[in-house]
Design an enzyme around this catalytic site. Structure first.
Site, PDB file in Angstrom:
ATOM      1  N   SER A 257       0.849  -1.202   0.000  1.00 35.62           N
ATOM      2  CA  SER A 257       0.000   0.000   0.000  1.00 35.62           C
ATOM      3  C   SER A 257       0.875   1.239   0.000  1.00 35.62           C
ATOM      4  O   SER A 257       1.984   1.215   0.542  1.00 35.62           O
ATOM      5  CB  SER A 257      -0.883   0.026   1.247  1.00 35.62           C
ATOM      6  N   ASP A 258       0.392   2.331  -0.601  1.00 32.19           N
ATOM      7  CA  ASP A 258       1.101   3.585  -0.363  1.00 32.19           C
ATOM      8  C   ASP A 258       0.895   3.915   1.108  1.00 32.19           C
ATOM      9  O   ASP A 258      -0.056   3.460   1.747  1.00 32.19           O
ATOM     10  CB  ASP A 258       0.618   4.713  -1.275  1.00 32.19           C
ATOM     11  N   TRP A 259       1.804   4.699   1.630  1.00 34.26           N
ATOM     12  CA  TRP A 259       1.890   4.895   3.078  1.00 34.26           C
ATOM     13  C   TRP A 259       0.646   5.628   3.631  1.00 34.26           C
ATOM     14  O   TRP A 259       0.478   6.817   3.417  1.00 34.26           O
ATOM     15  CB  TRP A 259       3.162   5.655   3.389  1.00 34.26           C
ATOM     16  N   GLY A 260      -0.212   4.883   4.276  1.00 31.94           N
ATOM     17  CA  GLY A 260      -1.419   5.496   4.837  1.00 31.94           C
ATOM     18  C   GLY A 260      -2.584   5.478   3.882  1.00 31.94           C
ATOM     19  O   GLY A 260      -3.551   6.217   4.074  1.00 31.94           O
TER      20      GLY A 260
END
Ligand code: BGC
Length: 765
Positions: A257-260
């Site tokens: 996932s992209d961060w957050g």
């Protein structure tokens, strides 16, 4: 004059990992054996960040953590793991690589492969398993803050460069992580914006780079985008991750996932996302941490979905030799080697684009820099004076931009590069010329977390307060003073080089620019310099296009994307004629922002929902349809030498256009290219395809092949470009697949999209 060498497709010798059926079976068997030993808690530990850049390990079962790091321009510095204040080590300085926009401007797959090799080796040298690169989103609008991290507005150019780049990276037993999947072309409201894209546009423009990364690049990992796509968050999009990526493309690597970017437990667990990473230190509360264990125990999430994710991660680990029988043979990598710096320099040289060179103002030849006539009495010869003006002549860019920031071992600025090239016999004087105020935005060290907050991602359009007006007046005064000093210096100089453009206050993650105008009142300064010294050479160092209202008055304009640690050396070599420029624009530079389709349809930089109304008419596809003349066209780039084209031959296969493998070669285009000038140089021959008549509207022409060739003066080379069935196809929404309609197609061959040498019509049956 030296020339960078190239032998074309060297990257072809590096193939993605190819395994026999037997090896695949053994690998899958091993994965199942490991999986059987793991408890639900242990499995879930592997599925999320245990620190900001590392997944959970299951040490008792021999499963290591996955170490990740940004990013595209080199391996990022170390963070403690639970805070965004860098550790401040002395051993995490690294080679600073050309940005993807610079790399794309080389139009050279070999440079992409070599740059990938450097990135992979450095990542491995720093003990990383996954390097969070390359970013390959489409440059849909010139104002997107992360354009500098991306390659192009054209899916074909991206495809041809991302494949060798990935292969280069993964050769070092490090996974590339191709990002951001998909349609992540603005920063405004990046976590929540719903990007609405129709099926054909998605397939023809926004997905081909990723598809090539999976199929031809063999990428071991991929990062989902922050935004929503057609109503679903990309982190949990069943359409994108489950159907297209896994089912259709057969992708069996890891999705990170992209961060957050994850917002749910159950829905994200059902999607084909494998690993959740984020920006906050509550690691046990991540959606894929305790909440996932609990959801499985409650029967809301399935253990089969968890197992699928674990398998994908174990498979990546086996491929990287992190585990398995070959783990003793994993490459060790290396960082900051002299060879890496040479590779970076070679790419930087090829990335610089000569936009304009009226009357051959460039290069500044050695003769022009010879000292004056000897003094009658002392024989002293007065040095020639070069005025180097503009903050970008000395500005260091490596430490900015967001997650692409780099703690560079060093960075040669244009000023330093010129001084290193010219030594003591030329009088080089510098004046900043314009003033850059301190950054007004977010808490810097912690931007990564705060940049996800909604209000931070807004455009900078608030009304000015009284205090801000006072500061602005102060800044204007400063600017006027610096401008006067600079113009006075220019008046005394034999040569004037202005180095301006943007920096990472503008080319930056988390923000889109609010205008295409040059900041810091540079336009006024440039006009004044051109009035004082009409032969002023204008160099723009930037990651995305700017309006150039002075373009007709400036005789020479050079474009320098952020090109890594040797950027200043490469620029100096080009300005002084030691290297012949061979870069070409990987994107259109519109004359005015108002000319862009996104400005006209108002569908860029809005929060909440952005509809890609222009469809497939992105970049030159749009300007050509509307007959809008850009400042500089896609594929444009001048040279110090000239090339002639001759003996065009188009061979067409008998094959039927309507049926068969899309990759089957149908047309072969061959031609002679001759260097007709006085110096050695490189040319990029481009081949565009246009469909004469079709049941759907298609662009006038689309890039479908190119070849870069380096030639000595007088030398001729025969260039061959192949067009497969794919080159003639469009995405047919009725049949949900690519299709080509028989009939006439126009092949346009030339040195730029607006400099077509010859058009040839072919009829495909
Ligand atoms: C960026 C990614 C990056 C990640 C980790 C995110 O903010 O969008 O490109 O890899 O942070 O730093």
């Amino acid at each position: 004059m030296g020339v960078p060498e190239t032998d074309g497709n060297r990257f072809d010798s590096i193939s993605p990992l190819i395994m026999s059926r037997n090896e695949v079976n053994m690998q899958e068997k091993r994965i199942e054996q490991i999986l059987e030993t793991l408890t639900l808690e242990e499995k879930c530990a592997m599925l999320h960040g245990a620190t900001f850049f590392r997944s959970g390990a299951v040490e008792e079962k021999g499963i290591p953590a996955v170490e990740t790091s940004d990013g595209p321009m080199g391996v990022r510095n170390e963070f403690p793991g639970d805070s965004w204040f860098p550790v401040g080590l002395s051993d995490d300085f690294v080679s600073y690589l050309p940005s993807n926009s610079a790399l794309a401007a080389t139009w050279n797959p070999r440079r992409a492969c070599e740059t990938g090799q450097v990135l992979g080796e450095e990542a491995r040298g720093r003990g990383k398993d996954v390097i969070l690169a390359p970013g390959i989103n489409i440059k849909r609008d010139p104002l997107c803050g992360r354009n500098f991290e991306y390659m192009s507005e054209d899916p074909y150019l991206i495809r041809e460069l991302v494949v060798p780049l990935i292969r280069g990276i993964q050769e070092a037993d490090v996974a590339a992580c191709v990002k951001h999947f998909a349609a992540n072309s603005q920063e405004t409201d990046r976590l929540w914006v719903d990007t609405v894209v129709d099926e054909r546009t998605l397939r023809e423009i926004y997905l081909p780079g990723f598809e090539a990364a999976v199929h031809r690049g063999g990428t071991y990992s991929l990062m989902n985008a922050y935004n929503k796509l057609n109503g679903e968050h990309c982190s949990e999009s069943k359409a994108l991750l489950n159907r297209i990526l896994r089912e259709e493309w057969g992708y069996d690597g890891t999705v990170i996932s992209d961060w957050g970017s994850v917002h749910t437990t159950v829905s994200a667990a059902e999607s084909a996302l494998d690993m959740e990473m984020s920006v906050t230190a509550n690691f046990d509360d991540y959606y894929f941490a305790r909440p996932l264990v609990e959801a499985v125990n409650r029967g809301e999430a399935s253990v089969e979905d968890v197992d699928r994710k674990v398998r994908n991660i174990l498979r990546m680990m086996l491929r990287l030799k992190m585990i398995g029988p070959e783990s003793g043979e994993r490459k060790q990598g290396a960082y900051n080697t002299p060879a890496h710096r040479e590779t970076i320099k070679a790419a930087a040289r090829e990335s610089i684009v000569l936009l304009k060179n009226q009357g051959g103002l460039l290069p500044i030849s050695p003769e022009r820099l010879q000292p004056g006539a000897p003094d009658a009495l002392t024989g002293h010869r007065k040095k020639k004076r070069i005025a180097v003006i503009g903050r970008n002549a000395e500005h260091m860019h490596s430490g900015g931009g967001g997650s692409a920031e780099i703690k560079a071992l060093y960075e040669i600025s244009p000023l330093l590069g010129l001084k290193m090239e010219l030594g003591g016999n030329v009088d080089i004087r510098y004046a900043p010329g314009y003033y850059i105020p301190g950054k007004k935005s977010v808490n810097e060290a912690n931007w990564q977390e705060t940049s996800l907050e909604r209000q931070v991602s807004r455009r900078r359009d608030q009304e000015e307060t009284e205090e801000e007006a006072r500061v602005r007046r102060e800044i204007e005064k400063q600017r006027e003073r610096l401008r006067r000093e600079a113009v006075a210096l220019a008046e005394t100089a034999d040569e004037v080089i202005f180095v301006g453009g943007l920096n990472h206050d503008y080319d930056v993650e988390g923000w889109d620019r609010d205008s295409m105008a040059l900041p810091y009142a540079q336009d006024i300064l440039i006009e004044e310099l051109l009035a004082a010294h009409p032969d002023t050479v204008v160099v723009m160092v930037a990651g995305s296009p700017v309006e150039m209202p002075w373009k007709d008055r400036a005789r020479a304009i050079v474009w320098n994307y952020y090109a890594g640690m040797e950027s200043g050396t490469a620029l100096a070599e080009i300005l002084l004629g030691r290297v012949c420029p061979s870069g070409k624009l990987p994107e259109t530079f519109p004359a005015l922002y108002a000319d862009t389709v996104t400005c006209k349809n108002g569908e860029f930089g809005k929060p909440e929902r952005v509809v890609y109304k222009e469809g497939i008419f992105v970049g030159y596809r749009y300007y050509e349809r509307e007959e809008i003349h850009p400042a500089f066209a896609f594929g444009h780039g001048l040279s110090y030498t000239s090339f002639s084209y001759d003996r065009l031959e188009v061979e067409t296969a008998e094959a039927c256009l309507a049926q068969g493998d899309l990759r089957e070669r149908l047309v072969k285009v061959s031609l002679d290219v001759t260097n007709t000038g006085a110096v050695a140089g490189g040319e990029v021959v481009q081949c565009y395809v246009g469909d004469v008549s079709c049941s759907v509207e298609r662009p006038k022409k689309e890039l479908k092949a190119f070849a870069k060739v380096f030639l000595e003066p007088g030398e001729t080379a025969r260039i061959h470009m192949e067009l497969s069935r794919e080159a003639f196809a469009f995405y047919d929404v009725e049949r949900h697949g690519f299709a080509a309609e028989p009939g006439e197609f126009i092949l346009s061959v030339g040195g730029a999209s607006d400099r077509i040498w010859r058009q040839e019509t072919v009829t495909l049956g």
